[in-house]
Design an enzyme around this catalytic site. Structure first.
Site, mmCIF file in Angstrom:
data_model
loop_
_atom_site.group_PDB
_atom_site.id
_atom_site.type_symbol
_atom_site.label_atom_id
_atom_site.label_comp_id
_atom_site.label_asym_id
_atom_site.label_seq_id
_atom_site.Cartn_x
_atom_site.Cartn_y
_atom_site.Cartn_z
ATOM 1 N N GLU A 1 2.241 -3.361 -4.699
ATOM 2 C CA GLU A 1 3.167 -2.233 -4.525
ATOM 3 C C GLU A 1 2.438 -1.217 -3.658
ATOM 4 O OE1 GLU A 1 6.227 -1.982 -5.482
ATOM 5 O OE2 GLU A 1 6.341 -3.772 -6.727
ATOM 6 N N ASP B 1 -3.726 15.862 -15.376
ATOM 7 C CA ASP B 1 -4.453 14.905 -14.527
ATOM 8 C C ASP B 1 -3.963 14.911 -13.085
ATOM 9 O OD1 ASP B 1 -6.163 14.005 -16.443
ATOM 10 O OD2 ASP B 1 -5.514 11.911 -16.400
ATOM 11 N N CYS C 1 5.711 6.971 -3.377
ATOM 12 C CA CYS C 1 5.606 5.914 -2.364
ATOM 13 C C CYS C 1 6.905 5.681 -1.608
ATOM 14 C CB CYS C 1 5.139 4.625 -3.026
ATOM 15 S SG CYS C 1 6.138 4.175 -4.447
ATOM 16 N N LYS D 1 -7.092 -1.008 -14.775
ATOM 17 C CA LYS D 1 -7.968 0.039 -14.230
ATOM 18 C C LYS D 1 -7.110 1.139 -13.592
ATOM 19 C CE LYS D 1 -9.932 1.016 -10.289
ATOM 20 N NZ LYS D 1 -9.945 2.495 -10.310
ATOM 21 N N PRO D 2 -7.098 2.307 -14.243
ATOM 22 C CA PRO D 2 -6.383 3.420 -13.610
ATOM 23 C C PRO D 2 -7.208 3.975 -12.457
ATOM 24 C CG PRO D 2 -7.334 4.100 -15.728
ATOM 25 C CD PRO D 2 -7.745 2.672 -15.510
ATOM 26 N N GLY E 1 4.491 -4.466 0.629
ATOM 27 C CA GLY E 1 4.239 -5.119 -0.650
ATOM 28 C C GLY E 1 4.609 -6.580 -0.710
ATOM 29 N N GLY F 1 -4.095 0.733 -10.809
ATOM 30 C CA GLY F 1 -3.066 1.748 -10.581
ATOM 31 C C GLY F 1 -3.465 2.839 -9.615
ATOM 32 N N ALA F 2 -2.449 3.470 -9.018
ATOM 33 C CA ALA F 2 -2.638 4.654 -8.172
ATOM 34 C C ALA F 2 -2.579 5.902 -9.066
ATOM 35 C CB ALA F 2 -1.559 4.711 -7.099
ATOM 36 N N TRP F 3 -2.759 7.075 -8.449
ATOM 37 C CA TRP F 3 -2.888 8.308 -9.233
ATOM 38 C C TRP F 3 -1.611 9.121 -9.339
ATOM 39 C CZ3 TRP F 3 -1.428 11.304 -5.361
ATOM 40 C CH2 TRP F 3 -1.906 11.060 -4.062
ATOM 41 N N ASN F 4 -0.544 8.701 -8.693
ATOM 42 C CA ASN F 4 0.627 9.600 -8.669
ATOM 43 C C ASN F 4 1.478 9.528 -9.933
ATOM 44 O OD1 ASN F 4 1.457 7.043 -7.957
ATOM 45 N ND2 ASN F 4 2.967 7.744 -6.464
HETATM 46 P P1 NDP Z 1 -5.681 3.523 -3.306
HETATM 47 O O1 NDP Z 1 -5.350 2.275 -2.575
HETATM 48 O O2 NDP Z 1 -6.747 4.393 -2.760
HETATM 49 O O3 NDP Z 1 -6.149 3.178 -4.793
HETATM 50 C C1 NDP Z 1 -5.352 2.448 -5.687
HETATM 51 C C2 NDP Z 1 -6.225 1.882 -6.778
HETATM 52 O O4 NDP Z 1 -7.095 0.888 -6.228
HETATM 53 C C3 NDP Z 1 -7.131 2.901 -7.440
HETATM 54 O O5 NDP Z 1 -7.231 2.582 -8.809
HETATM 55 C C4 NDP Z 1 -8.447 2.683 -6.718
HETATM 56 O O6 NDP Z 1 -9.543 3.142 -7.443
HETATM 57 C C5 NDP Z 1 -8.447 1.171 -6.582
HETATM 58 N N1 NDP Z 1 -9.299 0.611 -5.546
HETATM 59 C C6 NDP Z 1 -9.887 1.232 -4.493
HETATM 60 N N2 NDP Z 1 -10.568 0.324 -3.743
HETATM 61 C C7 NDP Z 1 -10.404 -0.889 -4.339
HETATM 62 C C8 NDP Z 1 -10.854 -2.225 -4.040
HETATM 63 N N3 NDP Z 1 -11.607 -2.505 -2.967
HETATM 64 N N4 NDP Z 1 -10.474 -3.231 -4.863
HETATM 65 C C9 NDP Z 1 -9.688 -2.987 -5.922
HETATM 66 N N5 NDP Z 1 -9.240 -1.749 -6.280
HETATM 67 C C10 NDP Z 1 -9.601 -0.717 -5.480
HETATM 68 O O7 NDP Z 1 -4.305 4.302 -3.493
HETATM 69 P P2 NDP Z 1 -4.105 5.775 -4.076
HETATM 70 O O8 NDP Z 1 -4.630 5.828 -5.466
HETATM 71 O O9 NDP Z 1 -4.606 6.732 -3.053
HETATM 72 O O10 NDP Z 1 -2.506 5.881 -4.186
HETATM 73 C C11 NDP Z 1 -1.691 6.286 -3.137
HETATM 74 C C12 NDP Z 1 -1.083 5.068 -2.451
HETATM 75 O O11 NDP Z 1 -0.397 4.282 -3.397
HETATM 76 C C13 NDP Z 1 -0.057 5.449 -1.398
HETATM 77 O O12 NDP Z 1 -0.237 4.658 -0.254
HETATM 78 C C14 NDP Z 1 1.262 5.100 -2.065
HETATM 79 O O13 NDP Z 1 2.277 4.824 -1.154
HETATM 80 C C15 NDP Z 1 0.885 3.922 -2.899
HETATM 81 N N6 NDP Z 1 1.822 3.760 -4.005
HETATM 82 C C16 NDP Z 1 2.720 2.722 -3.969
HETATM 83 C C17 NDP Z 1 3.665 2.579 -4.963
HETATM 84 C C18 NDP Z 1 4.640 1.441 -4.949
HETATM 85 O O14 NDP Z 1 5.210 1.153 -5.990
HETATM 86 N N7 NDP Z 1 4.884 0.788 -3.835
HETATM 87 C C19 NDP Z 1 3.749 3.534 -6.068
HETATM 88 C C20 NDP Z 1 2.747 4.551 -6.038
HETATM 89 C C21 NDP Z 1 1.839 4.659 -5.030
HETATM 90 P P3 NDP Z 1 -10.009 4.690 -7.315
HETATM 91 O O15 NDP Z 1 -8.821 5.529 -7.022
HETATM 92 O O16 NDP Z 1 -10.552 4.975 -8.656
HETATM 93 O O17 NDP Z 1 -10.983 4.732 -6.206
#
Ligand code: NDP
Length: 487
Positions: free
Chosen positions: A248, A92, A282, A174-175, A457, A148-151
């Site tokens: 986060e 993934d 992150c 919601k992943p 955060g 959740g984010a994708w990493n």
């Molecule tokens: P995003 O903010 O793009 O997305 C995070 C999640 O939010 C995804 O599931 C996304 O859905 C969903 N989402 C998007 N728009 C909305 C909305 N308007 N309302 C609610 N949910 C929404 O982050 P990324 O997935 O690109 O992840 C990378 C980021 O995450 C980086 O900035 C990284 O630093 C941060 N991160 C922070 C961590 C921490 O612990 N501090 C750990 C890991 C990452 P979908 O992707 O399906 O569009």
């Protein structure tokens, strides 16, 4: 060849949507569609809420020790299936097998185990007030949403569900639509372990599905991991029904290398904190401030080790230690940051291009990239890139480097390398960041609270205090004598 289609996971089983809408998931290392997933339409969303209500009623009625026992069973299943789950994460996310095999499932399981152990130890207070007294109960919040984010998809699902479930809540998770399978696997494991149906539900889709979760009045809390900009939207939407939030978010974290540091150790930290998970972490230390007396030694060793020791390729190959970025779009974004670094005057020490390794020629790879001669106001030094791109800067004064390190709206993490223990603590106490390391970088055990300062955060994950973020305190006053009433 037909690929599998995964439905949403509601009330203990897969549930077909009514719209028929699906999305495709690609393996970032091959650019091939590996499966499809059904979008959570209105029918699924309503079913998720009803399911979570039923799940919450059953789960919150159990004693903490009963919940703990079931969660510990889930922990054993996670560990038994480590390799199968790690492979899901590799396909993934594009990250190397050598990481997923020992980190992703393991650190997720650790957190559930930690909170399962703490759940029965949560106690309220009792205090006499005259002849009367009051006592408090730590009660669960109700239905919590995790986004959740994708990493680190499976790990994030575990880090959010561990404390939420241990405290007696139900979860709708919601992943990211880039990496939806890990959370489904976790949902199946919870059911197999004996978690009642409806306690952990998985809804699938893009931002709109996340947005629905943040606005739904039946949901009491949102725990979100993602970008700062999305976090702001989530918080604004959650404010509509005054939900509790944990955020986060992103970072642009500094690592300070003083002239008495073990330089090889500092190079190891810098490489780990920029190239592990191909830079998609992150807490990465993407701003490396090196004292001028050890600068040349530092960058010489950094260049040699980066050019000699990094192996990009098919992430399932156990020798590979640099995987593919999550998507073509993200690869292009990272490359555009590299272009900006060059056009704004930074010098490329190594890397800087897309990569097409022989074992994974269609993957979204970027070379491990190091910029030197960086200035504090360059875009690559100010903005989160979330790829394998390191910026190295020089300093010669302690107070000045602290000021420079703090000159950002982000405050997720920070690190210091020095053998002077007084300086180590003096400096780290002044750095505005929630997660700090001295002569180390990146370790995040379940016991240690993690979260950001400033716009990185709100709230914390892991550590004892997180359980408080998933409970609310009920105060109960008990009268022991007749009420004196003027009426
Ligand atoms: P995003 O903010 O793009 O997305 C995070 C999640 O939010 C995804 O599931 C996304 O859905 C969903 N989402 C998007 N728009 C909305 C909305 N308007 N309302 C609610 N949910 C929404 O982050 P990324 O997935 O690109 O992840 C990378 C980021 O995450 C980086 O900035 C990284 O630093 C941060 N991160 C922070 C961590 C921490 O612990 N501090 C750990 C890991 C990452 P979908 O992707 O399906 O569009």
């Amino acid at each position: 060849m037909t690929t599998p289609v995964y439905e949403n996971f509601i009330n203990g089983h897969f549930l077909k949507n009514q719209s028929g809408d699906t999305f495709a998931v690609k393996n970032p290392a091959t650019d091939e569609v590996i499966y499809h997933v059904e979008v959570a339409d209105e029918f699924i969303q309503n079913a998720a809420i009803e399911s979570a209500k039923l799940g919450f009623a059953a789960w919150s009625a159990m004693t903490p020790i009963e919940r703990s026992r079931i969660l510990l069973k889930a922990v054993s299943i996670l560990r038994e299936r480590n390799d199968e789950l790690a492979k899901v994460e590799v396909l993934d996310t594009g990250k190397p097998w050598q990481e997923a095999e020992c980190v992703d499932v393991e650190t997720g399981a650790d957190v559930i185990e930690y909170f399962a152990g703490l759940a029965p130890a949560q106690v309220g207070q009792q205090q006499m007030v005259g002849n009367d007294f009051y006592y408090t109960r730590k009660e669960p919040l109700g239905i919590c949403a995790g986004i959740g984010a994708w990493n680190y998809p499976l790990q994030i699902a575990c880090w959010k569900s561990g404390p939420a479930l241990a405290a007696g809540n139900a979860v709708i998770f919601k992943p990211s639509e880039e990496t939806p399978l890990g959370a489904i696997k976790l949902a199946e494991i919870f059911i197999e372990a004996g978690v009642p149906a409806g306690v952990f539900n998985v809804v699938q889709g893009a931002g709109e599905v996340g947005q629905w979760l943040t606005a739904n009045p039946d949901i009491e809390k949102v725990s979100f991991t993602g970008e700062v900009g999305t976090g702001k939207k989530v918080m604004a939407s959650a404010a509509g029904s005054l939900k509790d939030v944990t955020m986060e978010l992103g970072g642009k974290s500094p690592l300070l290398v003083f002239d008495d540091a073990d330089v090889s150790q500092a190079v190891s930290a810098a490489m780990l904190g920029n190239f592990y998970t191909q830079g998609e972490v992150c807490t990465n230390c993407t701003r490396i401030y090196v004292h001028k007396n050890v600068y040349q030694q530092f960058i010489d060793e950094l260049k040699t080790r980066t050019e000699q020791n990094i192996i990009a390729g098919d992430p399932m190959d156990p020798e590979v230690n640099l995987g593919a970025l999550i998507s073509k779009k993200h690869q292009e974004l990272v490359l555009s940051y590299i272009d900006k670094g060059i056009s704004e005057g930074a010098t490329l020490l190594t890397g800087g291009k897309a990569l097409s390794p022989a074992s994974a020629p269609n993957g979204y790879f970027v070379e491990p990239t190091i910029f030197v001669d960086c200035k504090d106001d360059m875009t690559i030094v100010k903005e989160e890139i979330f790829g394998p791109v390191m910026s190295v800067l020089v300093f010669d004064d302690e107070d000045d480097v602290i000021r420079r390190a703090n000159d950002t709206h982000l405050g997720l993490a920070a690190g210091v390398f020095t053998k002077d223990i007084q300086r180590a603590h003096r400096v780290i106490h002044q750095l505005q960041a929630g997660i700090c390391w001295i002569n180390s970088y990146g370790n995040s055990p379940a016991e240690m609270p993690v979260g950001g300062y400033k716009q990185s955060g709100i709230g914390r994950e892991n550590g004892i205090e997180t359980l408080d973020h998933y409970t609310q305190t009920k105060s109960i006053y008990v009268g022991m004598s007749n009420i004196e009433s003027p009426f």
